[in-house]
Structures are given as C-alpha cells and as structure tokens.
Design an enzyme around this catalytic site. Structure first.
Site, mmCIF file in Angstrom:
data_model
loop_
_atom_site.group_PDB
_atom_site.id
_atom_site.type_symbol
_atom_site.label_atom_id
_atom_site.label_comp_id
_atom_site.label_asym_id
_atom_site.label_seq_id
_atom_site.Cartn_x
_atom_site.Cartn_y
_atom_site.Cartn_z
ATOM 1 N N ASP A 139 0.857 -1.189 0.000
ATOM 2 C CA ASP A 139 0.000 0.000 0.000
ATOM 3 C C ASP A 139 0.885 1.228 0.000
ATOM 4 O O ASP A 139 1.960 1.231 0.615
ATOM 5 C CB ASP A 139 -0.905 0.013 1.233
ATOM 6 C CG ASP A 139 -1.998 -1.044 1.173
ATOM 7 O OD1 ASP A 139 -2.402 -1.409 0.049
ATOM 8 O OD2 ASP A 139 -2.437 -1.511 2.238
ATOM 9 N N ASP A 153 -7.043 -1.563 -4.695
ATOM 10 C CA ASP A 153 -8.147 -1.179 -3.813
ATOM 11 C C ASP A 153 -9.064 -0.180 -4.507
ATOM 12 O O ASP A 153 -10.292 -0.280 -4.423
ATOM 13 C CB ASP A 153 -7.607 -0.566 -2.521
ATOM 14 C CG ASP A 153 -6.758 -1.538 -1.716
ATOM 15 O OD1 ASP A 153 -7.010 -2.757 -1.804
ATOM 16 O OD2 ASP A 153 -5.828 -1.084 -1.027
#
Length: 199
Positions: A139, A153
């Site tokens: 991330d 995402d």
C-alpha cells in the site's frame, strides 16, 4: 414482479446479445488495465522507496507512504492473511462465472475493474513475503483521515460503486433495464359513490 419481466420464452431475442463478444473484450481490457496499473505502481514503489518512507505529492492532501499490509482495509485481520487470499480467489472465480450473462458496457467496466483489482492484491498475497498465500499487500497512497491503499483497492471500490449504481437504475448484466409495471387502479369499495357513478 410482472410476467413481462420473467417470461423469456415469449420475448424476442434481445439485440444486445449480438454484442456479447465485444463486451467480453471490453471486460478483459479493463481487467488487464487495472491489474497491470496496480502491479506496475507497486513495482515502482518497492524499487524506489524503502518501507516506511513517506513522500509528499500534494501536501497535505496526498502522500506516497510505503507500507506492507497483512490484513484487509484499515489493517483488519492481520493475523488471518490466508482468509483474504481465499476470499479474493473466490471473488475472481465468481466474476468469471457471471460473464456468460454479460451484455452491458457499464457492467463490463465494473466487473473488469473488480477482477483486475482482486487479482492485483491476490498476486501480492500469493507471491510476496513472508510466504506463499500469506504475502503482505503493498500500500502506498495516503490521503487525510483514511486508510493507506493502492491502485487495486481503488479499482475494486470503483467497480463496486458502479455495480451499486447499475442495480439502483435497474440495469441488468445483459444490458436490459427492468421497468416497474404500472399500478392497477384500486377497485372501489362495494356501495361506494364511485361504484354507483361507474354503473
């Protein structure tokens, strides 16, 4: 639900079915784009940044912040990474099974984004450290008061939002739109003035 929505035998073949091959190509294109974009950005992050590094992009609104997440959104379930691996694999298979009904460009877009995003994070789960099927997801996108996330995402969330909007508008996966049948007028009560006037 009325008979005009369910009686497929009496309904002529829908023209939208002629476009099914084009919808499949459209779906595949969006899925490949979402997957490739996700994996290329993760490759860039892991090769140019060190874990925990934070780079301002549009401060204070946007930063690149490299972390590795073993859980789901907001780091939920960090100790059961294998569950998310199974869930994402199941979602991917379920999407592929739905393709036989695909006849809408918007559904092709939403399912393509959903599949590409799911496969992007699934790749991390399968092949990144610490072990197979237990890998941590990369991330790096940080915005104020929100979880740190990645392109996969974003693709999944975008796909889900589009699917919700399509369902609200009554657009089916085959491209047809369900229209509510007009309500029949209520019969007047026996002996009422309306019944007397009608006679």
């Amino acid at each position: 639900m009325t008979d005009d929505l369910t009686d497929d035998a009496s309904r002529p073949e829908l023209p939208v079915r002629k476009w099914r091959p084009a919808m499949l190509w459209l779906f595949a294109g969006f899925a490949v784009f979402a997957y490739a974009f996700d994996q290329l950005t993760k490759l860039w992050v892991t090769s140019t940044m060190t874990e925990g590094e934070r780079i301002p992009v549009l401060p204070p609104l946007l930063h690149w912040y490299y972390i590795r997440n073993s859980g789901a959104a907001f780091s939920i379930g960090e100790n059961v990474t294998w569950i998310f691996t199974i869930v994402m694999a199941g979602v991917s298979v379920a999407i592929l099974f739905q393709l036989r009904r695909l006849g809408s460009a918007w559904w092709a877009l939403s399912l393509g984004l959903l599949l590409g995003g799911a496969l992007g994070n699934l790749t991390d789960r399968l092949f990144r450290e610490p072990s197979f099927a237990m890998g941590h997801v990369v991330d790096f996108i940080q915005v104020p008061n929100f979880a740190i996330f990645n392109i996969a995402d974003s693709a999944v969330v975008s796909g889900v939002v589009i699917i919700c909007l399509l369902n609200l508008r009554g657009v089916g996966m085959d491209g047809t739109r369900q229209v509510a049948a007009p309500k029949k007028p209520a019969k007047p009560a026996p002996g009422s003035s309306e019944e007397i006037v009608g006679e």
